[in-house]
Motif scaffolding. Structure first.
Motif, PDB file in Angstrom:
ATOM      1  N   GLN A   1       1.450  91.013  35.255  1.00  0.00           N
ATOM      2  CA  GLN A   1       1.931  91.999  34.281  1.00  0.00           C
ATOM      3  C   GLN A   1       0.921  92.192  33.159  1.00  0.00           C
ATOM      4  O   GLN A   1       0.681  93.312  32.715  1.00  0.00           O
ATOM      5  CB  GLN A   1       3.267  91.539  33.707  1.00  0.00           C
ATOM      6  N   ASP A   2       0.302  91.093  32.689  1.00  0.00           N
ATOM      7  CA  ASP A   2      -0.729  91.171  31.661  1.00  0.00           C
ATOM      8  C   ASP A   2      -2.085  91.026  32.337  1.00  0.00           C
ATOM      9  O   ASP A   2      -2.378  89.982  32.922  1.00  0.00           O
ATOM     10  CB  ASP A   2      -0.538  90.059  30.620  1.00  0.00           C
TER      11      ASP A   2
ATOM     12  N   GLN B   1      -5.296  97.454  33.819  1.00  0.00           N
ATOM     13  CA  GLN B   1      -4.439  97.187  34.964  1.00  0.00           C
ATOM     14  C   GLN B   1      -5.063  97.730  36.248  1.00  0.00           C
ATOM     15  O   GLN B   1      -5.014  97.085  37.308  1.00  0.00           O
ATOM     16  CB  GLN B   1      -3.066  97.817  34.732  1.00  0.00           C
TER      17      GLN B   1
ATOM     18  N   HIS C   1       9.981  96.609  37.367  1.00  0.00           N
ATOM     19  CA  HIS C   1      11.037  96.796  36.368  1.00  0.00           C
ATOM     20  C   HIS C   1      11.635  98.185  36.455  1.00  0.00           C
ATOM     21  O   HIS C   1      12.629  98.461  35.803  1.00  0.00           O
ATOM     22  CB  HIS C   1      10.464  96.554  34.970  1.00  0.00           C
TER      23      HIS C   1
ATOM     24  N   ALA D   1       4.483  97.365  34.203  1.00  0.00           N
ATOM     25  CA  ALA D   1       5.435  97.350  33.081  1.00  0.00           C
ATOM     26  C   ALA D   1       4.832  97.940  31.816  1.00  0.00           C
ATOM     27  O   ALA D   1       5.554  98.468  30.974  1.00  0.00           O
ATOM     28  CB  ALA D   1       5.893  95.918  32.816  1.00  0.00           C
ATOM     29  N   ASN D   2       3.495  97.854  31.648  1.00  0.00           N
ATOM     30  CA  ASN D   2       2.863  98.280  30.406  1.00  0.00           C
ATOM     31  C   ASN D   2       2.073  99.578  30.548  1.00  0.00           C
ATOM     32  O   ASN D   2       1.245  99.882  29.685  1.00  0.00           O
ATOM     33  CB  ASN D   2       1.920  97.175  29.900  1.00  0.00           C
TER      34      ASN D   2
ATOM     35  N   ASP E   1       3.400  91.394  40.200  1.00  0.00           N
ATOM     36  CA  ASP E   1       4.441  90.797  39.369  1.00  0.00           C
ATOM     37  C   ASP E   1       4.667  91.685  38.146  1.00  0.00           C
ATOM     38  O   ASP E   1       4.105  91.467  37.083  1.00  0.00           O
ATOM     39  CB  ASP E   1       4.038  89.383  38.941  1.00  0.00           C
ATOM     40  N   GLU E   2       5.477  92.724  38.328  1.00  0.00           N
ATOM     41  CA  GLU E   2       5.749  93.708  37.274  1.00  0.00           C
ATOM     42  C   GLU E   2       4.445  94.234  36.700  1.00  0.00           C
ATOM     43  O   GLU E   2       4.258  94.339  35.481  1.00  0.00           O
ATOM     44  CB  GLU E   2       6.642  93.111  36.186  1.00  0.00           C
ATOM     45  N   ALA E   3       3.517  94.603  37.594  1.00  0.00           N
ATOM     46  CA  ALA E   3       2.176  95.013  37.178  1.00  0.00           C
ATOM     47  C   ALA E   3       2.161  96.340  36.447  1.00  0.00           C
ATOM     48  O   ALA E   3       1.192  96.649  35.754  1.00  0.00           O
ATOM     49  CB  ALA E   3       1.268  95.088  38.407  1.00  0.00           C
TER      50      ALA E   3
END
Length: 470
Positions: free
Chosen positions: A286-287, A346, A415, A368-369, A364-366
């Motif tokens: 994700q980060d 990302q 998400h 989300a941002n 893994d919720e890549a």
């Protein structure tokens, strides 16, 4: 430690000289020695705790200063300068009070040690005057000269011994690290090599898997069993704490499996050397994780690919124009990738994962941002990856023709519900257990199903948000 030993020898030498010059002073040394030991013990205990509290209150000062610098535009926009100024002064005052307490403990023990040194010197002088006819004037002069130095040496010796004891906390920490359980061995460390040609596909099978983060904690995965054929894309959904990320951690063997077996292309993953297994697994967190250096060193850390392959994968994620404008592969990468936008970071991590050409890609919720446009771009690229439509350095892969075709496997924790509706398979987790599995369309139509409830809730929230916007 060297200073403590050296000064301790000097203090001992001074006292021995005084005892030789004036033997009758020995009875005076015994009570002074007891007082000295008691003072030192009390000082070290107090000093250690006060120093710990000073260090604890120092960290918020640095954190507040750093946060204020980073958030200056926001602070000024909301007119919160005085609040942050007062908060910083409050933290600084608290830390300063503990630093003052630390200095006060040093003065406290310093005064008492000076008294001990003065009593020793006075006892030596007065007793020497009482028996002046039976002592050597030369030896007495040498002894008194050495005892005069005790005033400073005693303080310095106690402080240095206290520093030695305080510094030993670092040694304790190092020893604790040596007792931590180690990761399984890699291939060069004696790990087992897989059969030739493994893995031919990214087929994954979980068989009655139980897992926990460490012994004594409740399990985060319970009775988890499912099978994903090669060339399959699979979405993993569930509420917070349902075990989605834990599933990924067990696949990468970042947490151990308490019970059950995980198979990759029919081979137990626990029987393979750790580095060999992880070369077949790629993840986009994700980060985004980026390091200072060059763009090339971040994209291909082990320098295994040619520039043509790197440009090809950058083109696949539509970063080629941005990287060319930045100066090419040799352009510098700032710490944590600060010279790239969040979406570009990302996409850069996606390019690095695609370049690895692993059999399993985990997201893994890549997304989300990132915005929806970047989300769609990432989803399109990983779908091509899963179905073998892209191989770096060559044409389309011939080993994957859809689910069951022996290709790669895509695992997606998302998400946004709509980003996983086009996957081939869905796993719905709750409290570490698999409660539903199957194609998204089938689960969506299941009346009273968990996933159907999630979809309805997501649509209701979207409709409410759109109504509020209007």
């Amino acid at each position: 430690m060297f200073d403590s030993f050296q000064i301790g020898c000097m203090v001992l030498g001074s006292l021995v000289l005084m005892a030789i010059a004036v033997p009758v002073v020995l009875p005076v040394f015994l009570p002074l020695l007891i007082i000295f030991v008691l003072l030192r013990r009390r000082y070290i205990v107090t000093s250690r705790e006060v120093k710990r509290l000073e260090a604890i209150t120092r960290s918020p000062v640095y954190a507040s200063f750093s946060a204020t610098l980073k958030g200056l535009p926001t602070i000024r926009a909301y007119g919160a300068q005085h609040r942050f100024h007062d908060s910083f002064l409050s933290l600084l005052t608290l830390n300063g009070s503990w630093w003052y307490a630390f200095l006060s403990t040093s003065r406290w023990v310093g005064f008492r040690l000076d008294v001990i040194a003065a009593v020793t010197l006075a006892a030596g002088v007065f007793l020497a005057m009482a028996i002046r006819d039976r002592i050597s004037a030369a030896i007495l002069a040498l002894a008194l000269t050495q005892v005069l130095q005790l005033t400073g040496m005693l303080q310095w010796w106690v402080r240095q011994t206290a520093e030695v004891e305080n510094a030993m906390t670092s040694v304790e920490r190092m020893l604790e690290y040596t007792e931590l359980s180690q990761e399984p061995p890699r291939l060069k460390e004696g790990g087992k090599a897989p059969p030739p040609g493994w893995p031919a596909s990214g087929a994954i099978t979980y068989s009655d898997v139980w897992a926990s983060y460490r012994p004594g904690l409740p399990p985060v995965l319970r009775r988890l069993s499912f099978s994903l054929p090669g060339g399959c894309s699979c979405g993993v959904v569930g509420r917070t704490g349902s075990g989605k990320s834990s599933l990924m951690l067990t696949l990468f063997r970042l947490i151990s499996v308490d019970q059950g077996t995980i198979f990759l292309d029919g081979l137990d993953t626990s029987s393979v050397a750790l580095d060999v297994l992880r070369r077949q697994l790629a993840i986009i967190p994700q980060d985004p994780v980026l390091f200072s250096g060059t763009l090339r060193s971040n994209l291909d850390p082990w320098d295994r690919h040619s520039d043509a392959d790197l440009w090809e994968v950058l083109g696949a994620v539509q970063l080629k124009p941005a990287i060319s404008e930045a100066g090419g592969l040799a352009a510098p990468m700032s710490e944590a990738g600060d010279n790239l936008s969040v979406g570009q970071r990302q996409l850069f991590c996606l390019a690095r994962a695609l370049l690895q050409d692993a059999k399993v890609l985990a997201l893994d919720e890549a997304t989300a941002n990132v915005d929806r446009a970047t989300d769609a771009l990432i989803q399109s690229a990983v779908r091509d990856f899963a179905h073998g439509a892209r191989r770096i350095g060559g044409a389309a892969a011939a080993d994957a023709d859809g689910p069951g075709g022996g290709g790669r496997v895509l695992l997606v924790i998302a998400h946004r519900i709509d980003t996983i509706l086009d996957t081939d398979q869905l796993l719905v987790l709750s409290n570490g257990e698999l409660v539903e599995s199957g194609p998204p369309g089938e689960l969506q139509r299941r009346a009273g199903g968990v996933f159907a409830g999630m979809v309805d809730a997501a649509r209701a929230a979207a409709a409410q948000h759109e109504e509020g916007a209007h």
